[in-house]
Design an enzyme around this catalytic site. Structure first.
Site, short mmCIF file in Angstrom:
data_model
loop_
_atom_site.label_atom_id
_atom_site.label_comp_id
_atom_site.label_asym_id
_atom_site.label_seq_id
_atom_site.Cartn_x
_atom_site.Cartn_y
_atom_site.Cartn_z
N SER A 198 0.86 -1.19 0.00
CA SER A 198 0.00 0.00 0.00
C SER A 198 0.88 1.23 0.00
O SER A 198 2.02 1.20 0.49
CB SER A 198 -0.89 0.02 1.25
OG SER A 198 -1.55 1.28 1.39
N TYR B 146 -2.28 -1.03 10.16
CA TYR B 146 -2.19 -1.25 8.71
C TYR B 146 -0.90 -0.66 8.17
O TYR B 146 -0.16 -1.31 7.41
CB TYR B 146 -3.40 -0.60 8.03
CG TYR B 146 -3.46 -0.80 6.53
CD1 TYR B 146 -3.98 -1.97 5.99
CD2 TYR B 146 -3.05 0.20 5.65
CE1 TYR B 146 -4.07 -2.15 4.62
CE2 TYR B 146 -3.13 0.03 4.28
CZ TYR B 146 -3.65 -1.14 3.77
OH TYR B 146 -3.72 -1.31 2.41
#
Length: 263
Positions: free
Chosen positions: A144, A157
């Protein structure tokens, strides 16, 4: 353009929806056989059957949870039994988080570590030996933009995706001698069902303009002022799997519409 993917066997985790499903379709369109791994048995079976019919390749749906040892074993064993091995592994399974560092319990940190990092470690241990026997392969990790440019509301995350990117770099150094290329893709905003679901929830009591909410997110964060489609993201993954990307080793690619604000 012949990408050299015909009759390759590709395993895609999180393969029944969103980016993972789009990658599976993109690879199948090039003639690759695909193994879709996901937790929801009915959905992964339906999508595998549809891909077989639509693209004329072999497709296997495996219901498993790659965050655990048993799920990894099931995926590896079924792939070996059906195809004799794999040439491509796409570590795509993952999900966002929402917490503060001060309040998040150890159990939540561990769950995301297992899903984003240990799944990749265990899958490498399972599939690299098969790739060696087949003369090489490709492993791609879907991390990401948050691995480098964190969002304040999802620290777990951010941290686990950054760890995944470092694992990918380290694995690349270890297995390139076996003709196995490992790289990372760091997407920005991608219009997945999760984003739509979240937008609908956030706007339910405010008029329900979920599309307007997503447009605002895109205008605030991405220079291109829109979300990527899963198919746009999949195109990049398919290219990195192909024989047109054979000098790409240990890299991290930001496919984010200008969201990354550094060089």
């Amino acid at each position: 353009m012949d990408l050299g993917l015909k009759d390759k066997v590709a395993v895609i985790t999180g393969g029944s929806v969103g980016i993972g499903l789009a990658i599976a379709e993109g690879l199948a369109a090039e003639g690759a056989h695909v193994v879709l791994a996901a937790r929801q048995a009915e959905r992964v079976t339906v999508e595998a059957e549809r891909i077989e019919t639509e693209f004329g390749v072999r497709a296997l749906g495996v219901s498993c949870d790659v965050a655990g040892v048993d799920g990894i074993r099931e995926l590896v064993d079924q792939t070996r039994a059906t195809f004799g091995g794999a040439d491509i592994l796409i570590n795509n399974a993952g999900t966002g988080s929402n917490e503060t560092i001060m309040e998040a319990p150890d159990e939540k940190w561990q769950a995301y570590w297992d899903l984003h990092v240990m799944a990749a470690v265990r899958l490498a241990r399972g599939f690299v030996p098969m790739m060696r026997q087949r003369g090489g392969g490709v492993i791609l990790h879907n991390a990401s933009i948050c691995a480098l440019q964190p969002l304040w509301y999802e620290p777990i995350y951010n941290v686990t995706k950054a760890a995944l990117m470092m694992f990918s770099k380290t694995l690349a150094e270890e297995v390139i001698k076996d003709n196995i290329r490992v790289n990372t893709v760091n997407p920005g905003l991608v219009l997945t069902p999760d984003w739509i679901k979240t937008a609908k929830q956030l706007t339910a009591g405010k008029g329900g303009d979920w599309q307007g909410y997503l447009d605002g997110v895109a205008h605030e964060n991405a220079s291109i002022k829109r979300f990527s489609s899963p198919e746009e993201m999949a195109n990049f993954f398919v290219f990195l799997c192909s024989n047109k990307a054979t000098y790409s080793v240990g890299s991290a690619y930001y496919v984010d519409g200008g969201m990354l604000k550094t060089v």
